[in-house]
Structures are given as C-alpha cells and as structure tokens.
Design an enzyme around this catalytic site. Sequence first.
Site, mmCIF file in Angstrom:
data_model
loop_
_atom_site.group_PDB
_atom_site.id
_atom_site.type_symbol
_atom_site.label_atom_id
_atom_site.label_comp_id
_atom_site.label_asym_id
_atom_site.label_seq_id
_atom_site.Cartn_x
_atom_site.Cartn_y
_atom_site.Cartn_z
ATOM 1 N N HIS A 1 -11.127 -2.144 3.941
ATOM 2 C CA HIS A 1 -11.058 -1.854 5.219
ATOM 3 C C HIS A 1 -11.703 -0.429 5.842
ATOM 4 O O HIS A 1 -11.702 -0.051 6.783
ATOM 5 C CB HIS A 1 -9.382 -1.553 5.553
ATOM 6 C CG HIS A 1 -8.811 -0.493 5.013
ATOM 7 N ND1 HIS A 1 -8.622 -0.622 3.410
ATOM 8 C CD2 HIS A 1 -8.295 0.601 5.137
ATOM 9 C CE1 HIS A 1 -7.943 0.575 3.115
ATOM 10 N NE2 HIS A 1 -7.808 1.297 4.015
ATOM 11 N N ASP A 2 -12.193 0.311 4.740
ATOM 12 C CA ASP A 2 -12.939 1.477 4.885
ATOM 13 C C ASP A 2 -14.389 1.292 4.748
ATOM 14 O O ASP A 2 -15.040 2.170 5.221
ATOM 15 C CB ASP A 2 -12.587 2.504 3.883
ATOM 16 C CG ASP A 2 -11.038 3.067 3.868
ATOM 17 O OD1 ASP A 2 -10.451 3.550 3.047
ATOM 18 O OD2 ASP A 2 -10.370 3.194 5.182
ATOM 19 N N GLU B 1 -6.285 4.431 -6.088
ATOM 20 C CA GLU B 1 -7.523 4.628 -5.115
ATOM 21 C C GLU B 1 -8.001 5.835 -5.456
ATOM 22 O O GLU B 1 -7.211 6.949 -5.093
ATOM 23 C CB GLU B 1 -7.271 4.467 -3.724
ATOM 24 C CG GLU B 1 -8.677 4.609 -2.822
ATOM 25 C CD GLU B 1 -8.523 4.976 -1.463
ATOM 26 O OE1 GLU B 1 -7.366 5.562 -1.407
ATOM 27 O OE2 GLU B 1 -9.411 4.622 -0.597
ATOM 28 N N ASP C 1 0.895 -1.300 0.011
ATOM 29 C CA ASP C 1 -0.230 0.043 -0.039
ATOM 30 C C ASP C 1 0.862 1.100 0.197
ATOM 31 O O ASP C 1 1.796 1.354 1.021
ATOM 32 C CB ASP C 1 -0.872 0.000 1.256
ATOM 33 C CG ASP C 1 -2.031 0.657 0.969
ATOM 34 O OD1 ASP C 1 -3.270 0.293 1.521
ATOM 35 O OD2 ASP C 1 -2.083 1.810 0.348
ATOM 36 N N ASP D 1 -2.890 4.855 -2.259
ATOM 37 C CA ASP D 1 -3.573 5.720 -1.495
ATOM 38 C C ASP D 1 -4.141 6.901 -2.191
ATOM 39 O O ASP D 1 -3.183 7.869 -2.154
ATOM 40 C CB ASP D 1 -3.042 5.754 -0.150
ATOM 41 C CG ASP D 1 -4.245 6.157 1.012
ATOM 42 O OD1 ASP D 1 -5.039 5.449 1.143
ATOM 43 O OD2 ASP D 1 -3.828 7.027 1.563
HETATM 44 O O1 TEU Z 1 -9.128 6.292 2.070
HETATM 45 C C1 TEU Z 1 -9.522 7.274 1.284
HETATM 46 C C2 TEU Z 1 -10.639 7.829 1.398
HETATM 47 O O2 TEU Z 1 -11.322 8.368 0.418
HETATM 48 C C3 TEU Z 1 -11.526 7.705 2.581
HETATM 49 O O3 TEU Z 1 -11.751 8.974 3.020
HETATM 50 C C4 TEU Z 1 -12.520 6.914 2.511
HETATM 51 O O4 TEU Z 1 -13.497 7.270 1.523
HETATM 52 C C5 TEU Z 1 -13.313 7.021 3.833
HETATM 53 O O5 TEU Z 1 -12.654 6.373 4.810
HETATM 54 C C6 TEU Z 1 -14.881 6.182 3.724
HETATM 55 O O6 TEU Z 1 -15.428 6.125 5.150
HETATM 56 C C7 TEU Z 1 -7.863 6.114 2.121
HETATM 57 C C8 TEU Z 1 -7.267 4.837 2.958
HETATM 58 O O7 TEU Z 1 -8.000 3.736 2.440
HETATM 59 C C9 TEU Z 1 -7.973 5.263 4.211
HETATM 60 O O8 TEU Z 1 -7.891 3.965 5.143
HETATM 61 C C10 TEU Z 1 -7.197 6.318 4.919
HETATM 62 O O9 TEU Z 1 -7.586 6.646 6.076
HETATM 63 C C11 TEU Z 1 -7.206 7.287 4.203
HETATM 64 O O10 TEU Z 1 -7.031 7.135 2.585
HETATM 65 C C12 TEU Z 1 -6.152 8.442 4.263
HETATM 66 O O11 TEU Z 1 -4.624 7.601 3.979
#
Ligand code: TEU
Length: 530
Positions: A309-310, A236, A97, A185
């Site tokens: 994970h989000d 992403e 990542d 990311d």
């Molecule tokens: O997430 C980016 C992102 O768009 C997040 O704001 C996501 O849409 C949101 O968490 C949904 O609830 C990436 C990573 O996947 C995330 O885990 C990190 O917190 C974020 O970037 C900052 O690095």
Amino acid sequence: MDEWWKKSTVYQIYPRSFMDSNGDGIGDIQGIIQKLDYLNGLGVDILWLSPVYDSPNDDNGYDIRDYYQIMTEFGTMADFDELLSEVHDRGMKLVMDLVVNHTSDEHQWFKNHPDFYIWRDKPTNWRSFFSGSVWEYQKERGQYFLHLFSKKQPDLNWDNPELRKTVYEMMRWWLDKGVDGFRMDVINMISKVSDMHDAPGGDGSHQFLNGPNVHRYLKEMNKEVLSKYDIVTVGETPGTTPKEARDYTAVKNQELNMIFTFEHMGLDQASGEKWDLKPLLLTDLKKNMEKWQHGLHDEGWNSLYWNNHDQPRIVSRFGEDTDWRVESAKMLATCLHFMQGTPYIYQGEELGMTNVHFDSIDDYKDIETLNMYKEKRQAGVPHDDIMQQIQVKSRDNARTPMQWSAEPNGGFTTGTPWLKTNPNYKKINALQHTDPNSVYQYYKKLIGYRKKMDIITHGDFELLYREDGEIFAYTRKWNDEQLTVYCNFSKNIKSAARPEGKLLIGNYTETNAGNDVLLRPYEAMVYYQQ
Ligand code: TEU
Ligand code: CA
C-alpha cells in the site's frame, strides 16, 4: 516439517480500498467477507489486513486511537469476528497489522500516560518521513514530542517497561481471539538512541533504525507473547541489511519469522528521497535480489514482494503497463515466485492493476504526498515537476479502489469512492479472473507450485546472465532437481540457451528455436528438470 508460513502465500488487503458493502465510498469488513471466495480461489493461504482499528485516519489507520475497537467506517467488532471465522472456515489465516512504533495523538494514552511517549526540551534537526520536523511543541507540557511520521502519530517510548507490558497485553488479546499473527509496522524503529542529536541533512535514521535495544525488546515480546502461539510474524524493517535481517529472523534468535526489506524498492531513486526519480538498472535489481537470496539462504527468512500500500504498482514501475501489461505482470510474478521466501501479493496485483494518473493535486489523498507537495511548492518547485514525481511514486497509486467489474467505480462502491477509481477499470477488473489466460489464473498456478515443490522452498539460488541488462535469469537447485527461470524485462527479443528439462510455465506459448530459446517482449519461462 517446514513451518507452514514457508510454503504459504500472503495476500495484503488495504480495507479502505478493497470493497465497499454499504455505499459510503469506503471499503469495509463486510465487503471483505463478500470477496473471500475470490481470494480463496486464488489459493492464497494468509490474509494480511492493513489496520482496521479505531483511527482518525490521518494516515489511513496507521494512527491508531484504540487498539481494542474496530474503525467505525470499517464496521463493528462483530463484523471482524465474522470475518475471522469465515476466513478460518475456508482454511485461510488472518494476520493483523500491528502498529506500535506510534499511536494516534487522539489515543487516550497520549493524555493519560504521557510517559508512554518521547519528550525533549530541545528539538533535533531530524526530518519526518512526511515532511517537516519530527518534533511538535506541546504548550501544556512546555516540551516537544517525537513523531517520525505525521504530527498526529507520536512515537511510543519503548524504553518504558510499562508501555511494553501494555502493548504485550493488547497483542495477547488479539491472539486469544484467534488471529494468526502480525505484520509489525516499522518495528525496527522502536528503539531510539538516548542522546538523540542533530544529523547531517536532518536524516536521523542512524539513531532510530535497528537501534540499541531493538533486539532486546523483540526477544522480550517473543518470550512474553509470540512464543505462546502458533502464529506468523513479519517485521517491516526499512534500512535493514541481510546481516541485520538474519539477526531478526534466525530461529535461534527467537524474535521474528521474517522481515520486509526495502533495498530493491529504492533502486529507482537517485538519492535518499523516493521522489528523486531515476530509471531502474536491471543489473542493480538482479544483484540486490541475489544478495538477499544468498544472505538469508541458510539462516533466516525473507518476504518476497513487489507491491504494497506504500509502493507504486509494479507493472507500471518495473514492467510495461500499456502494450505489454498482461505479459509483464505475469513475467514479474514469475521472477518473484520462484525465489526463496514467502511471497506477498497486494490487492489488484493479481489483475495487473496499474498506477493512476491524476493531473490535479486535489485528487490525491495520501498525507505523505500532500505534505511533500505543499513543502515543495513553498520551496518554489514548479507544480508540473512535482506532479510528475507524484504520478510515478505516490502511495495513492496502490490505493485506488480495487477494480471488481466494468460497473461504475469498478464495482467497488455504489457511492462516491473516497479516492477516485483508476479510469482503466473497464478494461482491467476481476470479471476476467476466470479466463484461463488471465493474470489471476497465472498467479494461481504460481501459488500452487510453491505448495507442491520443495525446490522452491529450499533450493539454492544462482544468478545467470549476470551482466545482461534485460534478462533476469536464475536457477534453483535441490537434490537432483533444477528450475531455470528466464524473465525478459524488456521489449527486445532476446535469445538464451535452452535450459535442461521441460517447460513448466510461461507467459507465451513455447518457442522451439533449436538449441536456443527466444525470449519475446516481457516473456517469462520456467524449465524444470529432475
Ligand atoms: O511505512 C513505513 C515506511 O517506511 C514508509 O515511510 C514508507 O517507506 C514510505 O511510506 C514509502 O513512501 C509504514 C506503513 O506501511 C505506512 O503506510 C505508514 O504510513 C508508516 O509506516 C507509518 O505508520
Ligand atoms: Ca463502506
């Protein structure tokens, strides 16, 4: 010959919650090594590790303090090297990542190279993804620095060629170690407009999403680094349309191999805020997925995912996680895995793991959730209203420990887990993964079809039953072959025209109901004809 990642399936590991080998309640690299045969048995080709670099864990590793060190809680660089060679020995690939839109504020660059970051005398009204302003005042410098996420995640200044060069050096270091690619990311946030200014409602996204130089920087990254290795890259890219996705992933553009889009993950929210819940309309989902299947069909490449994970767990979100959990988990997998793109399976999805339900805010650990709770309570929103939103959409839904067995804490740890285990681990765990009717064995079949059937990689996509609010059905056509996929997203029994050919896979035993087929609650079936 297709690029290898077009017939691959990716498995995402969130190391903190995957497997704890030393009883400190935190997942680690040795724990992942212990589970490689379980993953290899599923048939996945690529493992994507969420960040394992040194970090103070303000955002669980997405706030990197040293790109060249492994986070102490996860182990050592020797552990990482062992993991990489064990993964390769099994014929799988490992993708890291890459978080380079921002670093941790504890990264030595923040002190020694402040021009690697973005400073302004005056803040704009933009709101952070993690509540509050995106600007933090630094007394020593007498200026504000930008952080789209937490205040401990200052954004990097990609307009600085020195910064870009330093990032490319670091990327080469990992690729020379033998890693097989990067998940990047929020990579479409790296180029901000130069005259950042106030935006309606504090939504600055039009000034930092898909910004003025993002393609220039990705082409430079490709030329300087990516093009020199046989790797896979996935960006992403929140807030990206199919047109922009083609710009990022068309081979001729020499940027990325594929992207993660978010449109289908926003269909159950009433406004721009993820917490503003509304029920999913299946017709919205069908039309959005059709738009992306058609949008990237001849040019570019997409990822296929329901979970990460989000995101909350899909079986609780678009399926039914009590009476029809197994059926709906398999139905959702069927719906996704016969589409064009590279599928991503998030840890526990292959077991039909569900959202968690904590009543106390103290049981939640995610910074996005905790900051939102604090901000809403300060605005006078009742606790119960906020908890209801959190239970549905918190990122911690995906981060409860992987459930390996019916042992305490699902066999994830012999200690106290950093985040409480979902209490349903006794019923839902990997112990059953050898059962022929398990969700795991169903996923294994789906992954196998993708490797063997070119029609899944290349076939044309056509939506059926467009206006039906409960059936998601489509065909894939390739030369004289046809696949017909029926998925019942409801508890109601539906009938549909029997497709041509024979049943390839289904989550119920076949129904013979004359010319029509009966779709039972959350039933999925795929017919194949050649
Ligand atoms: O997430 C980016 C992102 O768009 C997040 O704001 C996501 O849409 C949101 O968490 C949904 O609830 C990436 C990573 O996947 C995330 O885990 C990190 O917190 C974020 O970037 C900052 O690095
Ligand atoms: Ca551990």
